[in-house]
Design a protein around this motif. Sequence first.
Motif, PDB file in Angstrom:
ATOM      1  N   PRO A  12       0.836  -1.207   0.000  1.00 61.16           N
ATOM      2  CA  PRO A  12       0.000   0.000   0.000  1.00 61.16           C
ATOM      3  C   PRO A  12       0.870   1.257   0.000  1.00 61.16           C
ATOM      4  O   PRO A  12       1.924   1.283   0.634  1.00 61.16           O
ATOM      5  N   SER A  14       1.943   2.694   3.366  1.00 65.09           N
ATOM      6  CA  SER A  14       2.981   1.912   4.053  1.00 65.09           C
ATOM      7  C   SER A  14       4.347   2.271   3.474  1.00 65.09           C
ATOM      8  O   SER A  14       5.326   2.478   4.192  1.00 65.09           O
ATOM      9  N   ASP A  56      -0.644   2.997  11.714  1.00 68.63           N
ATOM     10  CA  ASP A  56      -1.720   2.403  10.908  1.00 68.63           C
ATOM     11  C   ASP A  56      -1.208   2.056   9.517  1.00 68.63           C
ATOM     12  O   ASP A  56      -1.509   0.997   8.980  1.00 68.63           O
ATOM     13  N   ALA A  57      -0.423   2.983   8.962  1.00 63.12           N
ATOM     14  CA  ALA A  57       0.075   2.754   7.602  1.00 63.12           C
ATOM     15  C   ALA A  57       0.949   1.502   7.569  1.00 63.12           C
ATOM     16  O   ALA A  57       0.860   0.692   6.647  1.00 63.12           O
ATOM     17  N   LYS A  61      -0.819  -1.921   7.781  1.00 58.51           N
ATOM     18  CA  LYS A  61      -1.479  -2.369   6.540  1.00 58.51           C
ATOM     19  C   LYS A  61      -0.624  -3.328   5.730  1.00 58.51           C
ATOM     20  O   LYS A  61      -1.083  -3.917   4.753  1.00 58.51           O
ATOM     21  N   PRO A  79      -2.409  -8.094   5.865  1.00 61.36           N
ATOM     22  CA  PRO A  79      -3.860  -7.999   5.783  1.00 61.36           C
ATOM     23  C   PRO A  79      -4.496  -8.236   7.151  1.00 61.36           C
ATOM     24  O   PRO A  79      -4.118  -9.174   7.844  1.00 61.36           O
ATOM     25  N   SER A  80      -5.430  -7.383   7.551  1.00 61.76           N
ATOM     26  CA  SER A  80      -5.954  -7.486   8.907  1.00 61.76           C
ATOM     27  C   SER A  80      -7.085  -8.501   9.005  1.00 61.76           C
ATOM     28  O   SER A  80      -7.350  -9.038  10.059  1.00 61.76           O
TER      29      SER A  80
END
Length: 257
Positions: free
Chosen positions: A47, A50, A141-142, A145, A148-149
């Motif tokens: 992402p 990230s 948070d970044a 990612k 995968p949560s």
Amino acid sequence: MTAAKLSCAAVGAIAASLALARFHPFGDPQRYLQQSRATLLQTAAMPDSSLRTLVAKCADCHSNATRWPIYSDAAPISWMIERDVIEGRKHLNLSHWNELSADRQQVLEQEIVHQIRKGIMPPVSYRLVHWQAHLRPSDRDALMKLVPSEIAQATAAQPGDADRGRALFNRRCTGCHALDSDREGPHLRGVYLRRAGSVAGFGYSSAIRNSGVTWTEANLNRWLTDTDSMVPGSAMGFVVPKPQERSDLIAFLRSLQ
Ligand code: HEC
Ligand code: HEC
């Protein structure tokens, strides 16, 4: 001492410090081979947020695109900084990301998330000298990612297959585990129905040693789904998000005599 003598001593100390900084007791980080930040991770499949956070917050120690702060020209501070950079690159060098296999990238992504969860990276010594490193909640948070949560709670579609499990084991687990010798992780032959944390002489976390867990199929499945929430404080920074892959791995571990 007169003022003249004092300033002489000061100039001497600075000169000595700059001269000593040309020595590299922890290894030479080859500052002249500097890579540009703009090209770092450009084609990495992760992402965007990230990627930007890794470049902004981690690249000083984990790539060849280090921005050397001005005080890194003076010994002994230069030596401490060089040590962090050299050790950091050894563990994770973002400049070489694209040369890694997809499996190795997955292992490293999970280690990053593990470090962030535990709050160990970046090291405190580095945050103290304020070299850009404070992680805001949005940075965390970044980085989270990267893994995968929606780690699937679902069960596998087919029963586990030990042959597929062996292949997965060789690709994903052997960076840290061997079947018959202890490495970064304990040896895994015979782990099925073994008590957690019971290999004599292996340096387990106290969390896992005191967990009271036995490695049944269900517990191995929980462990490989999310080590941190099954045994908080444990030290294995790796999970297997896909239920079928967990199931195959467990079939393989069970099949070992
Ligand atoms: C001051 C330099 C420095 C910065 C900045 C830094 N690290 Fe590290 N990192 C290190 C060092 C040194 C190590 C080697 C292990 C150790 O000594 O703790 C390391 C190790 C790691 C490891 C491997 C851990 C292991 O057990 O193999 C990961 C993953 C990691 N860092 C992630 C990050 C992330 C993500 C960031 C940015 C948020 C970051 N680091 C920022 C210096 C740094
Ligand atoms: C990044 C390194 C790393 C990777 C990759 C890794 N492990 Fe681990 N593993 C560890 C460490 C370290 C421990 C010890 C944990 C502790 O002390 O809290 C451990 C412990 C274990 C245990 C518990 C063993 C015992 O004696 O209690 C099992 C089971 C296990 N790993 C299975 C696996 C499997 C299967 C894989 C591959 C899918 C894997 N591990 C990948 C580092 C790793």
